[in-house]
Write an enzyme that holds these catalytic residues in place. Structure first.
Site, PDB file in Angstrom:
ATOM      1  N   GLY D 202       0.814  -1.219   0.000  1.00 29.34           N
ATOM      2  CA  GLY D 202       0.000   0.000   0.000  1.00 29.34           C
ATOM      3  C   GLY D 202       0.834   1.249   0.000  1.00 29.34           C
ATOM      4  N   LEU D 228      -3.636  -5.329  -5.798  1.00 29.34           N
ATOM      5  CA  LEU D 228      -2.572  -4.345  -5.517  1.00 29.34           C
ATOM      6  C   LEU D 228      -1.395  -4.944  -4.730  1.00 29.34           C
ATOM      7  CD1 LEU D 228      -1.809  -1.316  -5.776  1.00 29.34           C
ATOM      8  CD2 LEU D 228      -2.820  -1.002  -3.508  1.00 29.34           C
ATOM      9  N   ASP D 229      -0.179  -4.745  -5.232  1.00 31.00           N
ATOM     10  CA  ASP D 229       1.061  -5.160  -4.549  1.00 31.00           C
ATOM     11  C   ASP D 229       1.120  -6.656  -4.262  1.00 31.00           C
ATOM     12  OD1 ASP D 229       1.902  -2.520  -4.574  1.00 31.00           O
ATOM     13  OD2 ASP D 229       1.120  -2.089  -2.584  1.00 31.00           O
ATOM     14  N   ALA D 230       0.339  -7.437  -5.012  1.00 33.56           N
ATOM     15  CA  ALA D 230       0.291  -8.867  -4.735  1.00 33.56           C
ATOM     16  C   ALA D 230       0.733  -9.708  -5.928  1.00 33.56           C
ATOM     17  CB  ALA D 230      -1.125  -9.260  -4.313  1.00 33.56           C
TER      18      ALA D 230
END
Lengths: 285, 285, 285, 285
Positions: D202, D228-230
């Site tokens: 995040g 997101l960010d995964a």
């Protein structure tokens, strides 16, 4: 634990090596578990390690040796070796006064992390006899002087043969072995040097590092050759230091990295992941 | 950005140094922002860096110099220097053909990461003139041969004086400077050596590292002294390599670490966090 | 080994703190051996550790406490503590089944690397009784179930008091302690978490790391607070892994870093180099 | 530079895969330059990358595709791709305000370290237009608001198609792309996240790291997925920090590691050394 076969090879680079080796395994009903290869473009030399499951393999160990030699190794001018995962190596530990590497290897061994047998510990001092006793390993105290060195090495050789030792680990042994001794165990003596070789070869590397004012120190695990501190490097690591570190604290911090690097070098050897060519190592994945 | 004063000191170890220095600052209404000290027990020598806010401080810069000298520095036999944070250092870049360190320093400068002025770039080759132009920095092409070296250094000195240069960064300059030249800039010439010194001093360190079969390579940022590759080390770092790496890939991987170490060494110098004593550095926090 | 005094302080940031503290030591004929300070600009809080030689110091320990409190600590609203280097801390080890951290700490202790007394080892399993016996440390087997937890903790507390324990090291204890238990030992219980916190807090971090496909794993040494895996971090370290690593090999590689980080965290605590403020640590040089 | 063919494969694990693939190359007169394989024992899935010299190879590219598909890929249920080393990828750079990653990639490109074409830079701010101009790359300023996001992405897509872009690098772009946009470029958008994922996913990871008091920070290069960010991690690295570091100095130190990790991730992608399976990457040697 399944039983596996490991072949390590090096030979002149030529077409079709991987195809021929993997076809050999496949034709005889083997399943490749790991394969790692490398070509040294400068030396025009090919290196390979392949491991396969022996469960269901259609050849016996003797048949593997014969067939692989006749069909592949000889035609391709290979230097090669075959090892079986159920052959447990027998390791001798040579130590002196510092306990950190000895404790680390014995603890790993007792915890089942290191798949070797340790039939004996040899030392030129009595300091670590207590540690050997704590772990129940026979301890042989063989003090060394310039005068007795030859005869001590003869006794060491006798012990190594009596205990059927496969390889020797110098866990901060601090004595220089004779060329004669070393040549009996080519690529089978592992030393930990307490510096980042080739920086600070020789005695008292932490004093030298302190004096030079380096900002990083290291340790080097290597096979021993008759040229001091110049044998093939198996593993190295480094840690950051600062002007705050005295020689004493370098020694202290260095111990952590020495035992880590030595244990990794020993593991690579035990897992048959090392290959030496022209004084350099290939360390397979 | 507040304006601060930075004093760096070394002197024989003795009682009460920190008390006297901090009392001096306190008495004149200064507020300590950072203080780092170190005692070398072997050398019986004390080192200190202290930085305080000049806002509200009751002494002018000239008064600081006089008073500090009279009350503290002279009685305690200190070697010391005073710098103000608003004195922006003027840095000359000496380069040759490799662009990675130059790009890195110029990009940091343009982005405001590096608080210096860069009045000129000097090079013995024309390759990097384009880079200098991209960043709008005057580029001086001064080719060097054995015969012209003396006269080129004279011209370099002329430029350095004309541009009022404080310190020089050899960003892979690849030329050996004369002792005469070096002695004009004591602890004010920073070099990046492309190996983990003292391993592989001299030319072609990546070839030497490849040939020795090391498992880690490094880079060393150091002040230049007249003894080649033997000056006080400011920073070092290392990265892991393997048998897969050719000399070319060592060069490639090495570049990443060279530019990182050089930029950290330059920053330490610019932030007045370095202190040299007997060919070693103290790097303050 | 000389006898030294160590004062750790934190207080609201204000002018003259270092001057007053060092003047106090100097006036009473003390020689500062180490001084490290830090100002948290955001929190406007000042932190300091100072160590001085007690040889020739003109105040007794009781007088230091009284005088320092009256003259400096109270006027400056300090939270502070005084320790003497000859006070050897008494450390309890809590373990479960994994031996690597226990072996490492006991080996360091026996080798004189770790200046503590270890009066007892507590475990919820019998697996490591043999290791305790090898090193001659009393072993207390206290199995824990949901039903018996409260009563086991009561017995643990009884033992800790009986043996006058100063701090507890959870060397892979694998049990969650109650808030009541934890609050008896504020910043005096050290845990090793087998991940790079805050990544993979909670149980089975190596499984989680494998599942996420990270390229680096880590370990975290921290003080235990009642919020699980959220206490102040003392030290962390990481190592590179790859897709070749199974969960089992992550566990294996992780052990090396766990024991290294835990030993460094314990050493920082024992050397009185830690200070906790608002769930974060200052680790002094 | 010789022209080579690279095949990347994954398929259910089965006997004889390496034998069949290498025999195919050998039969058609190819010489294997690099071969790396991996078996995921848990997933029972096999992964392989093989690169061979096309000089003298008896099949054309179209024939390779047809024959390999018919003889090997289809019978063995392979997911596979063929790339030629002389196909130069076309890379788009998306940036925002921070210049460090942009400078680093453009400098590497100009120095010939990164074998790609860079037809355009897209940014939601004008700050880096100057940098684009310095390196002579067309700069497209496309500001984004909640309201215009859809239409901006349409324009971005138009540009990416017009310039025949192969893959996108988010060099600190700081905008969240829509799922629609992302799904057009599966495993072809590379992002640098400024933390050691999954820690501090995040926004504002350096603030979060400072607040948690970690002792190490990191950066993560990963393929972008709609979560997101995964997405699958390509590379990560970490550096040691301390209580001395403010949020600002974390940002500063983080930049060095962000640009290093991003450049390595981009290089791995460009060299066709990445393979994604079930949200994890295999990174071949």
């Amino acid at each position: 634990m399944r039983n596996t076969a490991i072949i390590r090879i090096h030979c002149p680079d030529q077409r079709g090596i991987v195809a021929k080796v993997t076809d050999f395994i496949h034709r005889h009903n083997g399943n490749v578990l790991a394969l790692d290869q490398h070509t040294d473009q400068g030396e025009k030399r090919f290196f390979m390690r392949v491991e396969w499951d022996l469960d269901g393999f259609s050849l016996s160990v003797d048949e593997i040796k014969e067939t692989f030699k006749a069909e592949i190794a000889t035609p391709m001018s290979m230097i090669w070796s075959l090892k079986l995962s159920d052959q447990i190596s027998r390791m001798a530990l040579f130590v002196s006064r510092a306990s950190h590497c000895l404790f680390d290897l014995l603890a790993r061994h007792q915890a089942g992390e290191l798949k070797v047998e340790i039939p004996l510990i040899v030392s030129n001092h009595k300091d670590l006899e207590k540690v050997a006793n704590q772990f129940g390993i026979p301890f042989h105290h063989l003090p060394v002087t310039k005068e007795t060195k030859e005869q001590v090495e003869a006794e060491q050789n006798r012990l190594l043969e009596a205990y059927a030792i496969d390889f020797i680990v110098l866990a901060r042994y601090m004595q220089i072995l004779s060329s004669d001794f070393i040549e009996r165990y080519p690529n089978r003596i592992i030393n930990i040097h307490h510096s980042f070789l080739p920086a600070f070869a020789g005695a008292k590397p932490y004093h030298a590092a302190h004096s030079r004012g380096v900002k990083i120190i290291g340790a080097t695990g290597h096979y021993v050759t008759s040229e001091l501190d110049a044998g093939p490097i198996i593993d190295q690591d480094t840690i950051r230091i600062s002007h705050h570190d005295s020689v004493e604290s370098l020694v202290q911090k260095g111990k952590d990295i020495e035992k880590l690097v030595l244990s990794r070098a020993v593991r690579a050897h035990v897992d048959r992941k090392t290959l030496v060519y022209k004084n350099k190592t290939i360390i397979f994945a």
